[in-house]
Scaffold this motif. Structure first.
Motif, PDB file in Angstrom:
ATOM      1  N   LYS A   1     -43.691  29.193 -70.441  1.00 34.87           N
ATOM      2  CA  LYS A   1     -42.548  28.283 -70.325  1.00 34.87           C
ATOM      3  C   LYS A   1     -42.809  27.244 -69.236  1.00 34.87           C
ATOM      4  CE  LYS A   1     -38.964  30.722 -72.446  1.00 34.87           C
ATOM      5  NZ  LYS A   1     -38.446  30.076 -73.574  1.00 34.87           N
ATOM      6  N   ILE A   2     -42.129  26.119 -69.333  1.00 35.76           N
ATOM      7  CA  ILE A   2     -42.215  25.091 -68.301  1.00 35.76           C
ATOM      8  C   ILE A   2     -41.495  25.608 -67.057  1.00 35.76           C
ATOM      9  CG2 ILE A   2     -41.569  22.724 -67.668  1.00 35.76           C
ATOM     10  CD1 ILE A   2     -41.618  22.128 -70.748  1.00 35.76           C
ATOM     11  N   GLU A   3     -42.162  25.542 -65.923  1.00 33.43           N
ATOM     12  CA  GLU A   3     -41.599  26.037 -64.664  1.00 33.43           C
ATOM     13  C   GLU A   3     -40.897  24.898 -63.915  1.00 33.43           C
ATOM     14  OE1 GLU A   3     -44.159  28.660 -62.316  1.00 33.43           O
ATOM     15  OE2 GLU A   3     -45.527  28.671 -64.031  1.00 33.43           O
ATOM     16  N   TRP A   4     -39.684  24.608 -64.309  1.00 35.30           N
ATOM     17  CA  TRP A   4     -38.936  23.494 -63.728  1.00 35.30           C
ATOM     18  C   TRP A   4     -38.683  23.677 -62.240  1.00 35.30           C
ATOM     19  CZ3 TRP A   4     -38.773  19.137 -66.220  1.00 35.30           C
ATOM     20  CH2 TRP A   4     -38.930  19.143 -67.609  1.00 35.30           C
ATOM     21  N   LYS A   5     -38.690  24.908 -61.779  1.00 33.89           N
ATOM     22  CA  LYS A   5     -38.441  25.144 -60.348  1.00 33.89           C
ATOM     23  C   LYS A   5     -39.584  24.612 -59.481  1.00 33.89           C
ATOM     24  CE  LYS A   5     -40.297  29.804 -60.426  1.00 33.89           C
ATOM     25  NZ  LYS A   5     -40.169  30.726 -61.484  1.00 33.89           N
ATOM     26  N   ARG A   6     -40.716  24.275 -60.089  1.00 37.46           N
ATOM     27  CA  ARG A   6     -41.862  23.737 -59.351  1.00 37.46           C
ATOM     28  C   ARG A   6     -41.652  22.294 -58.894  1.00 37.46           C
ATOM     29  NH1 ARG A   6     -47.006  23.598 -62.267  1.00 37.46           N
ATOM     30  NH2 ARG A   6     -47.694  22.869 -60.247  1.00 37.46           N
ATOM     31  N   THR A   7     -40.606  21.652 -59.403  1.00 36.31           N
ATOM     32  CA  THR A   7     -40.385  20.243 -59.048  1.00 36.31           C
ATOM     33  C   THR A   7     -38.912  19.971 -58.799  1.00 36.31           C
ATOM     34  OG1 THR A   7     -40.777  17.952 -59.695  1.00 36.31           O
ATOM     35  CG2 THR A   7     -40.178  19.471 -61.452  1.00 36.31           C
ATOM     36  N   LYS A   8     -38.664  19.069 -57.885  1.00 33.10           N
ATOM     37  CA  LYS A   8     -37.304  18.585 -57.658  1.00 33.10           C
ATOM     38  C   LYS A   8     -37.181  17.151 -58.183  1.00 33.10           C
ATOM     39  CE  LYS A   8     -35.938  21.315 -53.697  1.00 33.10           C
ATOM     40  NZ  LYS A   8     -36.843  22.221 -53.171  1.00 33.10           N
ATOM     41  N   ARG A   9     -38.272  16.624 -58.695  1.00 32.29           N
ATOM     42  CA  ARG A   9     -38.300  15.213 -59.089  1.00 32.29           C
ATOM     43  C   ARG A   9     -38.187  14.974 -60.583  1.00 32.29           C
ATOM     44  NH1 ARG A   9     -42.840  12.919 -54.987  1.00 32.29           N
ATOM     45  NH2 ARG A   9     -41.674  13.268 -53.078  1.00 32.29           N
ATOM     46  N   PHE A  10     -38.189  16.015 -61.372  1.00 34.13           N
ATOM     47  CA  PHE A  10     -37.954  15.904 -62.810  1.00 34.13           C
ATOM     48  C   PHE A  10     -36.937  16.961 -63.216  1.00 34.13           C
ATOM     49  CE2 PHE A  10     -42.419  14.146 -63.260  1.00 34.13           C
ATOM     50  CZ  PHE A  10     -42.052  12.923 -63.793  1.00 34.13           C
ATOM     51  N   LYS A  11     -36.152  16.634 -64.241  1.00 37.91           N
ATOM     52  CA  LYS A  11     -35.201  17.590 -64.813  1.00 37.91           C
ATOM     53  C   LYS A  11     -35.400  17.588 -66.330  1.00 37.91           C
ATOM     54  CE  LYS A  11     -32.034  15.250 -62.808  1.00 37.91           C
ATOM     55  NZ  LYS A  11     -30.949  14.521 -62.317  1.00 37.91           N
TER      56      LYS A  11
ATOM     57  N   ASP B   1     -48.640  23.190 -69.925  1.00 33.68           N
ATOM     58  CA  ASP B   1     -49.796  22.687 -69.165  1.00 33.68           C
ATOM     59  C   ASP B   1     -49.637  21.203 -68.839  1.00 33.68           C
ATOM     60  OD1 ASP B   1     -50.973  25.194 -69.225  1.00 33.68           O
ATOM     61  OD2 ASP B   1     -52.232  24.723 -70.963  1.00 33.68           O
ATOM     62  N   LEU B   2     -49.056  20.449 -69.766  1.00 30.99           N
ATOM     63  CA  LEU B   2     -48.780  19.036 -69.520  1.00 30.99           C
ATOM     64  C   LEU B   2     -47.836  18.892 -68.325  1.00 30.99           C
ATOM     65  CD1 LEU B   2     -48.727  15.972 -70.294  1.00 30.99           C
ATOM     66  CD2 LEU B   2     -46.824  16.555 -71.815  1.00 30.99           C
ATOM     67  N   PHE B   3     -46.807  19.713 -68.287  1.00 30.84           N
ATOM     68  CA  PHE B   3     -45.833  19.615 -67.201  1.00 30.84           C
ATOM     69  C   PHE B   3     -46.416  20.080 -65.874  1.00 30.84           C
ATOM     70  CE2 PHE B   3     -43.138  19.063 -70.801  1.00 30.84           C
ATOM     71  CZ  PHE B   3     -42.209  18.128 -70.351  1.00 30.84           C
ATOM     72  N   ASN B   4     -47.285  21.073 -65.892  1.00 27.51           N
ATOM     73  CA  ASN B   4     -47.948  21.484 -64.652  1.00 27.51           C
ATOM     74  C   ASN B   4     -48.682  20.306 -64.029  1.00 27.51           C
ATOM     75  OD1 ASN B   4     -47.044  24.117 -64.935  1.00 27.51           O
ATOM     76  ND2 ASN B   4     -48.934  24.829 -65.888  1.00 27.51           N
ATOM     77  N   GLU B   5     -49.406  19.557 -64.860  1.00 26.80           N
ATOM     78  CA  GLU B   5     -50.159  18.395 -64.366  1.00 26.80           C
ATOM     79  C   GLU B   5     -49.204  17.254 -63.989  1.00 26.80           C
ATOM     80  OE1 GLU B   5     -54.186  17.179 -63.507  1.00 26.80           O
ATOM     81  OE2 GLU B   5     -53.135  19.070 -63.774  1.00 26.80           O
ATOM     82  N   LEU B   6     -48.159  17.071 -64.770  1.00 23.83           N
ATOM     83  CA  LEU B   6     -47.178  16.030 -64.501  1.00 23.83           C
ATOM     84  C   LEU B   6     -46.437  16.286 -63.183  1.00 23.83           C
ATOM     85  CD1 LEU B   6     -46.045  13.467 -65.777  1.00 23.83           C
ATOM     86  CD2 LEU B   6     -44.370  14.898 -66.966  1.00 23.83           C
ATOM     87  N   PHE B   7     -46.073  17.531 -62.924  1.00 23.73           N
ATOM     88  CA  PHE B   7     -45.401  17.868 -61.664  1.00 23.73           C
ATOM     89  C   PHE B   7     -46.334  17.602 -60.477  1.00 23.73           C
ATOM     90  CE2 PHE B   7     -42.683  21.338 -63.922  1.00 23.73           C
ATOM     91  CZ  PHE B   7     -41.950  20.356 -64.572  1.00 23.73           C
ATOM     92  N   LEU B   8     -47.600  17.933 -60.632  1.00 21.24           N
ATOM     93  CA  LEU B   8     -48.577  17.671 -59.577  1.00 21.24           C
ATOM     94  C   LEU B   8     -48.722  16.161 -59.349  1.00 21.24           C
ATOM     95  CD1 LEU B   8     -50.700  18.655 -57.560  1.00 21.24           C
ATOM     96  CD2 LEU B   8     -52.341  18.743 -59.455  1.00 21.24           C
ATOM     97  N   LEU B   9     -48.823  15.406 -60.421  1.00 24.10           N
ATOM     98  CA  LEU B   9     -48.908  13.948 -60.316  1.00 24.10           C
ATOM     99  C   LEU B   9     -47.710  13.412 -59.539  1.00 24.10           C
ATOM    100  CD1 LEU B   9     -50.000  11.099 -61.103  1.00 24.10           C
ATOM    101  CD2 LEU B   9     -48.702  11.342 -63.236  1.00 24.10           C
TER     102      LEU B   9
ATOM    103  N   ILE C   1     -49.506   5.239 -60.030  1.00 22.51           N
ATOM    104  CA  ILE C   1     -49.432   6.384 -60.954  1.00 22.51           C
ATOM    105  C   ILE C   1     -50.690   6.442 -61.802  1.00 22.51           C
ATOM    106  CG2 ILE C   1     -48.187   7.335 -62.934  1.00 22.51           C
ATOM    107  CD1 ILE C   1     -45.616   5.992 -61.635  1.00 22.51           C
ATOM    108  N   TRP C   2     -51.101   5.295 -62.332  1.00 29.12           N
ATOM    109  CA  TRP C   2     -52.306   5.229 -63.172  1.00 29.12           C
ATOM    110  C   TRP C   2     -53.543   5.648 -62.375  1.00 29.12           C
ATOM    111  CZ3 TRP C   2     -56.712   2.043 -63.116  1.00 29.12           C
ATOM    112  CH2 TRP C   2     -57.501   2.120 -64.270  1.00 29.12           C
ATOM    113  N   GLN C   3     -53.686   5.131 -61.168  1.00 25.31           N
ATOM    114  CA  GLN C   3     -54.845   5.481 -60.349  1.00 25.31           C
ATOM    115  C   GLN C   3     -54.894   6.978 -60.061  1.00 25.31           C
ATOM    116  OE1 GLN C   3     -55.055   3.057 -56.792  1.00 25.31           O
ATOM    117  NE2 GLN C   3     -54.628   1.218 -57.971  1.00 25.31           N
ATOM    118  N   GLN C   4     -53.756   7.563 -59.719  1.00 26.14           N
ATOM    119  CA  GLN C   4     -53.725   8.995 -59.431  1.00 26.14           C
ATOM    120  C   GLN C   4     -53.992   9.806 -60.701  1.00 26.14           C
ATOM    121  OE1 GLN C   4     -53.556  10.542 -56.344  1.00 26.14           O
ATOM    122  NE2 GLN C   4     -54.164  12.257 -57.614  1.00 26.14           N
ATOM    123  N   ALA C   5     -53.417   9.409 -61.813  1.00 30.11           N
ATOM    124  CA  ALA C   5     -53.632  10.123 -63.080  1.00 30.11           C
ATOM    125  C   ALA C   5     -55.114  10.149 -63.449  1.00 30.11           C
ATOM    126  CB  ALA C   5     -52.812   9.484 -64.197  1.00 30.11           C
TER     127      ALA C   5
END
Length: 155
Positions: free
Chosen positions: A3-13, A28-36, A88-92
């Motif tokens: 499952k997506i671990e929403w508790k890992r981020t305060k910046r997306f809902k 896995d997409l969200f894990n990377e997105l939260f890190l970004l 965002i692009w550079q970090q991605a």
């Protein structure tokens, strides 16, 4: 099933994605997105596209496709300000995203705003869309960076 671990981020809902899109998307997409999101400055807001198909499609060959619910989508499209999209692009590009697309001809709420596509394909593919035309880094890196540079200096 993971499952997506929403508790890992305060910046997306989850409510920022349309409808039940996140239920059909790969964690896995969200894990990377939260890190970004954590790696770019806090003022670099990212807004998921309000279009359901920008995240999940029932069929087709794109990374958004669930192929009739036989797989989870591992792609998302996010809007960002002109100033933020470059960071965002550079970090991605330094991360594990496979597909990184920069759309310079998109609108949000009737206002021109860039959009970034991120997906988790195995191999790196980068593109920019300008005036409806796609330009791929692997085909012509000079034109690819020329378009990005032109937009960057004009924003």
């Amino acid at each position: 099933m993971q499952k997506i671990e929403w508790k890992r981020t305060k910046r997306f809902k989850p409510s920022e994605w349309p409808g039940d899109a996140t239920e059909h998307m790969n964690p896995d997409l969200f894990n990377e997105l939260f890190l970004l999101r954590d790696l770019v400055p806090s003022w670099c807001s990212m807004r998921p596209s309000p279009v359901y198909g920008a995240h999940v499609r029932p069929d087709g060959s794109s990374r958004h496709s669930t192929n009739g619910n036989s797989r989870l989508s591992d792609a998302t499209d996010l809007f960002a300000s002109w100033k933020a999209v470059w960071l965002i692009w550079q970090q991605a590009c330094r991360m594990d995203f496979g597909g990184i697309g920069l759309y310079l001809d998109t609108q949000l709420g009737g206002k021109q705003m860039p959009m970034i596509h991120l997906d988790m394909r195995k191999n790196r593919v980068m593109w920019v869309r300008h005036n409806g035309q796609y330009y791929y880094y692997e085909n012509d890196p000079v034109i690819f960076f020329k378009i990005i540079a032109e937009y960057g200096k004009n924003q």
